[in-house]
Design a protein around this motif. Sequence first.
Motif, PDB file in Angstrom:
ATOM      1  N   GLN A  15       0.830  -1.205   0.000  1.00  0.00           N
ATOM      2  CA  GLN A  15       0.000   0.000   0.000  1.00  0.00           C
ATOM      3  C   GLN A  15       0.867   1.258   0.000  1.00  0.00           C
ATOM      4  OE1 GLN A  15      -2.016  -1.236   3.559  1.00  0.00           O
ATOM      5  NE2 GLN A  15      -3.973  -1.501   2.486  1.00  0.00           N
ATOM      6  N   TYR A  16       1.952   1.224   0.757  1.00  0.00           N
ATOM      7  CA  TYR A  16       2.878   2.359   0.798  1.00  0.00           C
ATOM      8  C   TYR A  16       3.435   2.665  -0.586  1.00  0.00           C
ATOM      9  CZ  TYR A  16       7.528   4.414   1.027  1.00  0.00           C
ATOM     10  OH  TYR A  16       8.646   5.156   0.765  1.00  0.00           O
ATOM     11  N   GLN A  17       3.865   1.636  -1.310  1.00  0.00           N
ATOM     12  CA  GLN A  17       4.432   1.841  -2.641  1.00  0.00           C
ATOM     13  C   GLN A  17       3.428   2.502  -3.575  1.00  0.00           C
ATOM     14  OE1 GLN A  17       7.475   1.491  -3.640  1.00  0.00           O
ATOM     15  NE2 GLN A  17       8.323   0.467  -1.824  1.00  0.00           N
ATOM     16  N   ILE A  18       2.185   2.080  -3.507  1.00  0.00           N
ATOM     17  CA  ILE A  18       1.149   2.643  -4.382  1.00  0.00           C
ATOM     18  C   ILE A  18       0.876   4.107  -4.037  1.00  0.00           C
ATOM     19  CG2 ILE A  18      -1.293   2.523  -5.025  1.00  0.00           C
ATOM     20  CD1 ILE A  18      -1.107  -0.519  -4.596  1.00  0.00           C
ATOM     21  N   ILE A  19       0.655   4.383  -2.759  1.00  0.00           N
ATOM     22  CA  ILE A  19       0.293   5.742  -2.351  1.00  0.00           C
ATOM     23  C   ILE A  19       1.470   6.701  -2.515  1.00  0.00           C
ATOM     24  CG2 ILE A  19      -0.494   7.179  -0.435  1.00  0.00           C
ATOM     25  CD1 ILE A  19      -1.902   4.670   0.678  1.00  0.00           C
ATOM     26  N   SER A  20       2.660   6.286  -2.128  1.00  0.00           N
ATOM     27  CA  SER A  20       3.817   7.188  -2.221  1.00  0.00           C
ATOM     28  C   SER A  20       4.140   7.527  -3.670  1.00  0.00           C
ATOM     29  CB  SER A  20       5.032   6.578  -1.519  1.00  0.00           C
ATOM     30  OG  SER A  20       5.436   5.376  -2.143  1.00  0.00           O
ATOM     31  N   ARG A  21       3.961   6.572  -4.575  1.00  0.00           N
ATOM     32  CA  ARG A  21       4.210   6.869  -6.003  1.00  0.00           C
ATOM     33  C   ARG A  21       3.268   7.950  -6.501  1.00  0.00           C
ATOM     34  NH1 ARG A  21       5.413   1.215  -6.990  1.00  0.00           N
ATOM     35  NH2 ARG A  21       3.223   0.849  -7.479  1.00  0.00           N
ATOM     36  N   GLN A  22       2.020   7.912  -6.046  1.00  0.00           N
ATOM     37  CA  GLN A  22       1.054   8.942  -6.430  1.00  0.00           C
ATOM     38  C   GLN A  22       1.472  10.303  -5.884  1.00  0.00           C
ATOM     39  OE1 GLN A  22      -1.507   8.517  -8.468  1.00  0.00           O
ATOM     40  NE2 GLN A  22      -2.799   6.794  -7.886  1.00  0.00           N
ATOM     41  N   LEU A  23       1.862  10.326  -4.623  1.00  0.00           N
ATOM     42  CA  LEU A  23       2.170  11.600  -3.978  1.00  0.00           C
ATOM     43  C   LEU A  23       3.414  12.260  -4.540  1.00  0.00           C
ATOM     44  CD1 LEU A  23       1.396  10.708  -0.249  1.00  0.00           C
ATOM     45  CD2 LEU A  23      -0.048  11.945  -1.868  1.00  0.00           C
ATOM     46  N   LYS A  24       4.386  11.459  -4.957  1.00  0.00           N
ATOM     47  CA  LYS A  24       5.625  12.017  -5.503  1.00  0.00           C
ATOM     48  C   LYS A  24       5.372  12.878  -6.729  1.00  0.00           C
ATOM     49  CE  LYS A  24       8.563   8.296  -3.759  1.00  0.00           C
ATOM     50  NZ  LYS A  24       9.285   7.036  -4.080  1.00  0.00           N
ATOM     51  N   HIS A  25       4.289  12.599  -7.437  1.00  0.00           N
ATOM     52  CA  HIS A  25       3.964  13.366  -8.644  1.00  0.00           C
ATOM     53  C   HIS A  25       3.035  14.546  -8.364  1.00  0.00           C
ATOM     54  CE1 HIS A  25       5.947  10.379 -11.105  1.00  0.00           C
ATOM     55  NE2 HIS A  25       5.195   9.426 -10.601  1.00  0.00           N
ATOM     56  N   LEU A  26       2.470  14.584  -7.148  1.00  0.00           N
ATOM     57  CA  LEU A  26       1.469  15.604  -6.857  1.00  0.00           C
ATOM     58  C   LEU A  26       1.926  16.654  -5.843  1.00  0.00           C
ATOM     59  CD1 LEU A  26      -1.724  13.356  -6.478  1.00  0.00           C
ATOM     60  CD2 LEU A  26      -1.199  14.909  -8.381  1.00  0.00           C
ATOM     61  N   LEU A  27       2.735  16.232  -4.871  1.00  0.00           N
ATOM     62  CA  LEU A  27       3.074  17.103  -3.756  1.00  0.00           C
ATOM     63  C   LEU A  27       4.574  17.326  -3.640  1.00  0.00           C
ATOM     64  CD1 LEU A  27       0.704  15.587  -1.029  1.00  0.00           C
ATOM     65  CD2 LEU A  27       0.205  17.358  -2.725  1.00  0.00           C
ATOM     66  N   LYS A  28       4.938  18.305  -2.850  1.00  0.00           N
ATOM     67  CA  LYS A  28       6.349  18.593  -2.602  1.00  0.00           C
ATOM     68  C   LYS A  28       6.855  17.778  -1.421  1.00  0.00           C
ATOM     69  CE  LYS A  28       6.292  23.348  -4.355  1.00  0.00           C
ATOM     70  NZ  LYS A  28       6.571  24.764  -4.024  1.00  0.00           N
ATOM     71  N   ARG A  29       8.136  17.442  -1.463  1.00  0.00           N
ATOM     72  CA  ARG A  29       8.769  16.776  -0.335  1.00  0.00           C
ATOM     73  C   ARG A  29       8.925  17.768   0.815  1.00  0.00           C
ATOM     74  NH1 ARG A  29      10.066  11.108  -0.405  1.00  0.00           N
ATOM     75  NH2 ARG A  29      10.775  10.539  -2.487  1.00  0.00           N
ATOM     76  N   ASP A  30       8.930  17.246   2.012  1.00  0.00           N
ATOM     77  CA  ASP A  30       9.233  18.065   3.179  1.00  0.00           C
ATOM     78  C   ASP A  30      10.626  18.679   3.013  1.00  0.00           C
ATOM     79  OD1 ASP A  30      10.392  18.586   5.927  1.00  0.00           O
ATOM     80  OD2 ASP A  30       8.349  18.072   6.473  1.00  0.00           O
ATOM     81  N   LYS A  31      10.748  19.953   3.331  1.00  0.00           N
ATOM     82  CA  LYS A  31      12.019  20.662   3.128  1.00  0.00           C
ATOM     83  C   LYS A  31      13.130  20.147   4.040  1.00  0.00           C
ATOM     84  CE  LYS A  31      10.799  24.373   6.364  1.00  0.00           C
ATOM     85  NZ  LYS A  31      10.578  25.831   6.518  1.00  0.00           N
TER      86      LYS A  31
END
Length: 233
Positions: A15-31
């Motif tokens: 589940q982590y792999q699926i959700i994190s892949r989505q977020l990497k394209h939509l949101l910014k990483r923590d600074k």
Amino acid sequence: MKFRHELKYYINHHQYQIISRQLKHLLKRDKNADASGEYHIRSLYFDDIDNKALHEKLGGVLEREKYRMRIYNFSDKVIHLEKKIKKNDFISKVKERLTRETADAVLAGNYEVLNVPEKPLLYEAYREMKTRMLRPKVIVDYIREAYVSYAGNVRITFDKNLKTGMNSVDIFNRDLSTIHAYDNNFIVFEVKYDEYLPEYIRTAIQTEGLIRQSNSKYVICRKFLKFNSWEDQ
């Protein structure tokens, strides 16, 4: 004091792999993240003579609070004393920065250094330490991967490799003996936001069907330690 929504889930690595892949394209990483997109968090949690924070959580009390000292990446460059307030699915947090000297004094049992009336959080913690015997209880370690969005002031985190410190308040010790606090196959997935969660983020994180987390990291880690480990400090 502003309260935010907070939703917590247990997820597995698939589940982590699926959700994190989505977020990497939509949101910014923590600074604050390193090149791998992660950073280490260590918190020393406090509780009073009655273990109020622990028992209120286990008892399902809807309005509760707890205190902690927190550092990042084993460094003393940023040290915070924090108070987290929880009301149902809403949270708020107040914090005050500490010097290494002040932190060391607190860890040594010299709570007078927090007797600073012009800094309300420090003074409040001092009064709790003097009247309610607020004391260090457990160290909580984990690796965090975080994403942020200005829309809705959203913060999404994956907390991995949760460990607890073994009978020590030595928060700055990189070599502190720790053990895994639960099955390493699980990751704590948290979603925090203000008034609304943008629909495109809600779709990406796919929370339907996920397991809501009922225990806090503090409660999970306390089960490995005796309740009164540091009661007499």
